[in-house]
Design a protein around this motif. Sequence first.
Motif, PDB file in Angstrom:
ATOM      1  N   ILE A  59      11.962  -2.904   4.224  1.00  0.00           N
ATOM      2  CA  ILE A  59      12.353  -2.203   3.749  1.00  0.00           C
ATOM      3  C   ILE A  59      11.259  -0.868   3.582  1.00  0.00           C
ATOM      4  O   ILE A  59       9.983  -1.988   2.615  1.00  0.00           O
ATOM      5  CB  ILE A  59      13.347  -1.968   1.730  1.00  0.00           C
ATOM      6  N   ASN A  60      10.937   0.474   3.360  1.00  0.00           N
ATOM      7  CA  ASN A  60      10.089   1.085   2.729  1.00  0.00           C
ATOM      8  C   ASN A  60      10.252   1.474   1.690  1.00  0.00           C
ATOM      9  O   ASN A  60      11.454   1.919   0.802  1.00  0.00           O
ATOM     10  CB  ASN A  60      10.187   2.909   3.619  1.00  0.00           C
ATOM     11  N   ALA A  61       9.444   0.462   0.786  1.00  0.00           N
ATOM     12  CA  ALA A  61       9.740   0.839  -0.900  1.00  0.00           C
ATOM     13  C   ALA A  61       9.089   2.273  -1.613  1.00  0.00           C
ATOM     14  O   ALA A  61       9.987   2.590  -2.713  1.00  0.00           O
ATOM     15  CB  ALA A  61       8.557   0.053  -1.670  1.00  0.00           C
ATOM     16  N   LYS A 108       0.577  -0.791  -0.068  1.00  0.00           N
ATOM     17  CA  LYS A 108       0.376  -0.028  -0.007  1.00  0.00           C
ATOM     18  C   LYS A 108       1.335   1.009  -0.352  1.00  0.00           C
ATOM     19  O   LYS A 108       1.859   1.556   0.669  1.00  0.00           O
ATOM     20  CB  LYS A 108      -1.009   0.032   1.066  1.00  0.00           C
ATOM     21  N   LYS A 109       0.466   2.445  -0.666  1.00  0.00           N
ATOM     22  CA  LYS A 109       0.728   3.743  -0.692  1.00  0.00           C
ATOM     23  C   LYS A 109      -0.081   4.256   0.420  1.00  0.00           C
ATOM     24  O   LYS A 109      -1.081   4.678   0.533  1.00  0.00           O
ATOM     25  CB  LYS A 109       0.485   4.016  -2.118  1.00  0.00           C
ATOM     26  N   GLY A 110       0.746   5.276   1.853  1.00  0.00           N
ATOM     27  CA  GLY A 110       0.155   5.570   2.470  1.00  0.00           C
ATOM     28  C   GLY A 110       0.674   6.869   2.123  1.00  0.00           C
ATOM     29  O   GLY A 110      -0.190   7.849   1.880  1.00  0.00           O
ATOM     30  N   CYS A 111       1.904   6.766   3.048  1.00  0.00           N
ATOM     31  CA  CYS A 111       2.494   8.990   2.921  1.00  0.00           C
ATOM     32  C   CYS A 111       3.160   9.061   1.663  1.00  0.00           C
ATOM     33  O   CYS A 111       2.958   9.920   1.269  1.00  0.00           O
ATOM     34  CB  CYS A 111       3.746   9.029   4.153  1.00  0.00           C
ATOM     35  N   ASP A 112       3.592   7.947   0.718  1.00  0.00           N
ATOM     36  CA  ASP A 112       4.972   8.084   0.050  1.00  0.00           C
ATOM     37  C   ASP A 112       6.010   9.036   0.267  1.00  0.00           C
ATOM     38  O   ASP A 112       6.514   9.454  -0.808  1.00  0.00           O
ATOM     39  CB  ASP A 112       4.205   8.620  -1.166  1.00  0.00           C
ATOM     40  N   GLN A 113       6.030   8.942   1.572  1.00  0.00           N
ATOM     41  CA  GLN A 113       7.668   9.567   2.250  1.00  0.00           C
ATOM     42  C   GLN A 113       8.035   9.129   3.223  1.00  0.00           C
ATOM     43  O   GLN A 113       8.612   9.507   3.957  1.00  0.00           O
ATOM     44  CB  GLN A 113       7.288  10.800   2.279  1.00  0.00           C
ATOM     45  N   GLY A 114       8.410   7.842   3.414  1.00  0.00           N
ATOM     46  CA  GLY A 114       8.666   7.473   4.542  1.00  0.00           C
ATOM     47  C   GLY A 114       8.286   7.020   6.154  1.00  0.00           C
ATOM     48  O   GLY A 114       8.993   6.693   6.637  1.00  0.00           O
ATOM     49  N   ALA A 115       7.188   7.836   6.037  1.00  0.00           N
ATOM     50  CA  ALA A 115       6.781   7.587   7.712  1.00  0.00           C
ATOM     51  C   ALA A 115       6.030   7.302   8.155  1.00  0.00           C
ATOM     52  O   ALA A 115       5.355   6.985   9.272  1.00  0.00           O
ATOM     53  CB  ALA A 115       6.043   9.115   8.003  1.00  0.00           C
ATOM     54  N   CYS A 116       4.585   5.937   7.442  1.00  0.00           N
ATOM     55  CA  CYS A 116       3.447   5.778   7.978  1.00  0.00           C
ATOM     56  C   CYS A 116       4.086   3.997   7.693  1.00  0.00           C
ATOM     57  O   CYS A 116       3.648   3.359   8.381  1.00  0.00           O
ATOM     58  CB  CYS A 116       2.144   6.076   6.934  1.00  0.00           C
ATOM     59  N   GLY A 117       5.045   3.552   6.919  1.00  0.00           N
ATOM     60  CA  GLY A 117       5.230   2.029   6.995  1.00  0.00           C
ATOM     61  C   GLY A 117       4.743   0.856   5.719  1.00  0.00           C
ATOM     62  O   GLY A 117       5.282   0.405   5.916  1.00  0.00           O
TER      63      GLY A 117
HETATM   64  S1  FES Z   1       4.276   5.359   1.945  1.00  0.00           S
HETATM   65 FE1  FES Z   1       4.457   5.669   3.591  1.00  0.00          FE
HETATM   66  S2  FES Z   1       6.699   4.910   4.553  1.00  0.00           S
HETATM   67 FE2  FES Z   1       6.142   4.199   2.422  1.00  0.00          FE
END
Ligand code: FES
Length: 170
Positions: A56-58, A36-45
């Motif tokens: 890894i955070n894709a 899944k894409k949540g924040c798209d910036q490494g913050a949500c996992g």
């Molecule tokens: S989409 Fe949130 S960490 Fe990657």
Amino acid sequence: MEISLRVNGVARELDVRPQVSLLDALREHLGLTGTKKGCDQGACGACTVLADGERINACLALAVQYEGREITTIEGVEHPLQAAFVGFDGLQCGYCTPGQICSAIGMLAEVKQGEPSAVTDDPAEAAVELDDEDIRERMSGNLCRCGAYNGIVSAIKEAAGIAEAGEDAG
Ligand code: FES
Ligand code: FES
């Protein structure tokens, strides 16, 4: 650029621009939408996958960096964690669940290798004790909007073989 990855045990050829994230390559080029894409910036996992067994955070990874590597997404996972998440109500809407499960698999491998966390009492000890506090710390990069954290911790304990006496997965 032409790249080849192994994804869930299968060799895949991709033609991606250099700036395409591994997350977008998996979802949009390979149709593997379990990640899944949540924040798209490494913050949500939400986008957590395994690269050669490491989490890894894709969304922070470029697809081209993973040329020749083995990527495992939730579609390729078969692990006792999946039944444990269901048994312990470790999910509600399920959006974070693929990332939680991939992250937990990577985390359990880290524990097996004796990697300490920020809350490990004695990092010099060879055997790391995995208690609730340690699980929460190690999984703190995976957010759950539904707040299913208690079930997630219980599911991980069960899958790790450290469920407390009297806990029931039913
Ligand atoms: S989409 Fe949130 S960490 Fe990657
Ligand atoms: S189960 Fe809904 S975001 Fe975690």
